[in-house]
Enzyme design. Structure first.
Site, short mmCIF file in Angstrom:
data_model
loop_
_atom_site.label_atom_id
_atom_site.label_comp_id
_atom_site.label_asym_id
_atom_site.label_seq_id
_atom_site.Cartn_x
_atom_site.Cartn_y
_atom_site.Cartn_z
N CYS A 394 17.37 94.05 12.65
CA CYS A 394 18.58 93.80 12.44
C CYS A 394 18.76 92.91 11.41
O CYS A 394 19.71 92.56 10.70
CB CYS A 394 19.34 93.28 13.80
SG CYS A 394 18.62 91.84 14.43
N CYS A 518 15.32 100.77 1.77
CA CYS A 518 15.57 100.27 0.66
C CYS A 518 14.47 100.63 -0.31
O CYS A 518 14.08 99.85 -1.50
CB CYS A 518 16.10 98.74 0.53
SG CYS A 518 14.68 97.75 1.05
#
Length: 657
Positions: A394, A518
């Site tokens: 998170c 990413c």
């Protein structure tokens, strides 16, 4: 009150008055009074020419009895000086100046002295100060005659226009001089640049080695001032850039433009070497990128990584609306626009007079600094109210707060991260943004099914190599190798299996898992997703995003599941956001299928233990082989020893019973 009228001062009207009041009136008047009589413009009358000649002679101090020129033959001066014959015409002979200036008299009439006074064959030949006759005009060169013909066209131009024309002519003459004076022997030297542009030639091995030596020497000088290498200049980036462009032109039409005797691999090797030097990438990473992108797209990707992505913020709808937030920031001097039609909460910041991360609105929790690509996984997850959501990785809390915002602070969110240091920023952001339905935990994601399970949806933003955010972290260009990619892929395979096991397939509203990274490496994206499809009862579904490129279904010698077309890839050069990969799973069964061998994978993730009813066929043959070996040993023993051994075995049996 205005100026007083002076009756004694009478200003003359006409051109003379304008010439005194306006600067440059002579040039303006020359437009209407060209010197050439054949142009058809209005010319002075004979009386006007006579009056102008009288005024000119009177101003020059000549004898009063001299007649004006142009009426008859040449007039002799009244004096007896022998030099008077060639001195007298010098006063009457006047030619038009270069600037096309017209001399004006005091009463505003044009003086005739600015023009050559000729009538219908009545004027005789005139001589200048040095006895040169006007008949020399007949001996003008052709280029001079052409210039005289162009004079009437130029007379209508202003001084500025004429100066610009003269400068252009001078530049054209200078450009034409080398061509006019060029010899045939100098042709190959001057055509060298044209030949380079027309056909690209690979450098020789000696030139490449020389550039490598220069590059190594320059690195040594930068790294250590006490190095023994001689000082050398780094490679010329401009030359390398031109070589990259020429090489790509050849590769795009290789059959026509290639050099004879050269293979495509040689061109690709040179291109990879030049790109690595020009953009400062490692050879490993550039090789990976060349496998992913076509050559024109690869250059666009490398160029996009040199430019930072635009600053974007996400409106926190728990506290405000995007319209109100935009107006408040505009009042503070922020130039912004909506992020796009695909986002209802995003804003893009162009420039600001105040720091975006320290405004009262930011401190009050009205918005969150968040990249545009970080909004996409939460939109693909599509959380519903009153659900149980797990955010497995998170930190720093942007996606977690966005999930709470979409759930309107209902249900429960478990925000987990394995780094306790990064959880501090998560707690701070959740408090600032007003999130009240989140629980923060510090656990290893691979152990999560044992800690807590039964979630409706799981978001896994897995740790990766970061090859999609090179613009933020340029160190990725050189500090990643093959082992780093495989290490990340191994961890991602373990995490995705844990995330799937944490979801309840029987959920009425959920049962979804969103996997995102990413990174743009296939080993960390399609490879991991294809592994999860083989190991668990899940299938890929549409992400719900209207844009983005489809994932790979085949890459080099590998073939992936056809449903990987539903995954989405985002690139900085096409979508102007960080490189991202998003895949959405739907779990249709909580049962774990029997483990199978994944021979195509280089790295295997940890799999659950095999089922208890697994058939094992190997032990029985081993037992038979063991019994045979014992029988053979007994046969080799002598008879007394064999009797003794059997008696001992008979004594041990009751003890075991």
């Amino acid at each position: 009150m205005g100026r007083k009228l002076d009756p004694t001062r009478k200003e003359k009207r006409g051109p003379g008055r304008k010439a005194r009041k306006q600067r440059g009136a002579e040039v303006e008047l020359a437009r209407f009074l060209p010197p050439e009589p054949e142009t058809g413009k209005k010319k002075l009358s004979s009386h006007g020419r006579k009056r102008a000649a009288k005024r000119r002679l009177g101003a020059g101090g000549g004898p009063a009895g001299r007649k004006p020129l142009g009426g008859g033959g040449e007039q002799e001066p009244t004096g007896d000086d022998g030099n008077a014959k060639w001195l007298a015409p010098a006063k009457a002979k006047k030619t038009q100046p270069k600037g096309n200036h017209v001399e004006l008299s005091s009463d505003g009439e044009v003086e005739e002295g600015s023009w050559e006074m000729e009538e219908d064959g009545s004027s005789e030949e005139m001589v200048d100060d040095y006895g040169a006759s006007s008949s020399e005009e007949e001996e003008l060169l052709p280029i001079e005659k052409a210039a005289l013909k162009q004079k009437p066209d130029r007379e209508g131009l202003s001084e500025d226009d004429s100066e610009e024309e003269e400068e252009e002519e001078e530049e054209a003459e200078e450009a034409s001089k080398p061509k006019m004076g060029q010899k045939e022997e100098e042709g190959p030297d001057l055509q060298l640049n044209l030949d380079i542009d027309e056909q690209f030639k690979l450098p020789t091995s000696e030139e490449i080695e020389k550039e490598d030596i220069l590059f190594i020497c320059s690195l040594a000088v930068v790294g250590d001032s006490l190095t023994v290498f001689p000082p050398a200049e780094p490679p010329d980036l401009h030359v390398i850039h031109q070589r990259i462009q020429g090489n790509m032109e050849v590769l795009q039409d290789f059959g026509v433009k290639r050099e004879e005797g050269r293979s495509r691999q040689e061109y690709l090797a040179l291109l990879r070497r030049d790109m690595a030097a020009y953009y400062s990438y490692s050879d490993f990473l550039l090789t990976k990128l060349m496998d992913i992108f076509p050559l024109p797209e690869l250059v666009n990707f490398l160029e996009a990584n040199e430019v930072p992505r635009p600053v974007t913020i996400r409106t926190n709808t728990l506290k405000t609306r995007r319209r109100d937030l935009a107006q408040a920031l505009i009042n503070r001097g922020v130039n912004l626009d909506p992020l796009g039609k695909w986002s209802k909460t995003g804003l893009v910041i162009y420039d600001s007079t105040v720091p975006i991360g320290a405004t009262p609105e930011y401190l009050a929790g009205h918005y969150m600094l968040q990249g545009a690509s970080s909004l996409l996984p939460v939109m693909a997850l599509a959380p519903q109210e009153n659900e149980r959501i797990l955010d497995m990785c998170c930190a720093p809390g942007g996606k977690t707060s966005y999930i709470a915002q979409l759930m309107k602070n209902t249900g429960m969110i478990l925000a987990n991260d394995s780094s306790a240091e990064r959880l501090r920023s998560v707690v701070g952001n959740l408090h600032r943004l007003g999130v009240t339905n989140a629980v923060v935990s510090n656990c290893d994601g691979r152990q999560f099914p044992k800690v807590l399970g039964g979630f409706d949806r799981v978001l896994l933003d897995a740790p990766c190599s970061g090859t999609g955010v090179i613009s933020k972290d340029p160190a990725v260009k050189t500090n990643k190798d093959e082992m780093d990619i495989l290490r990340c892929a191994h961890l991602q395979k373990e995490l995705i299996l844990s995330a799937i096991d944490s979801v309840n397939a029987a959920s009425e509203t959920g049962g979804y898992i969103v996997y995102c990274t990413c990174s743009i490496m296939v080993e960390e994206n399609e490879w991991v997703v294809d592994y999860a499809l083989k190991k668990r009862n899940v299938r890929l579904v549409a992400t719900g995003l209207d844009f983005g490129k489809e994932g790979f279904t085949r890459f080099k010698d590998r073939r992936f599941h056809p449903s990987l077309k539903s995954t989405r890839r985002f690139y900085p050069h096409t979508h102007n956001m960080d490189g991202f990969f998003i895949a959405k799973f739907k779990k249709f069964s909580n049962a774990i299928p029997q483990a199978q061998k994944d021979e195509g994978s280089a790295v295997e993730a940890a799999a659950p233990p095999t089922a208890p009813n697994t058939v094992i066929s190997e032990p029985p043959p081993k037992k038979k082989k063991l019994e045979r070996s014992k029988a053979e040993e007994e046969q080799k023993l002598p008879q007394p020893a064999l009797k003794k051994k059997r008696s001992l075995q008979a004594q041990r049996k009751p003890l075991k019973a």
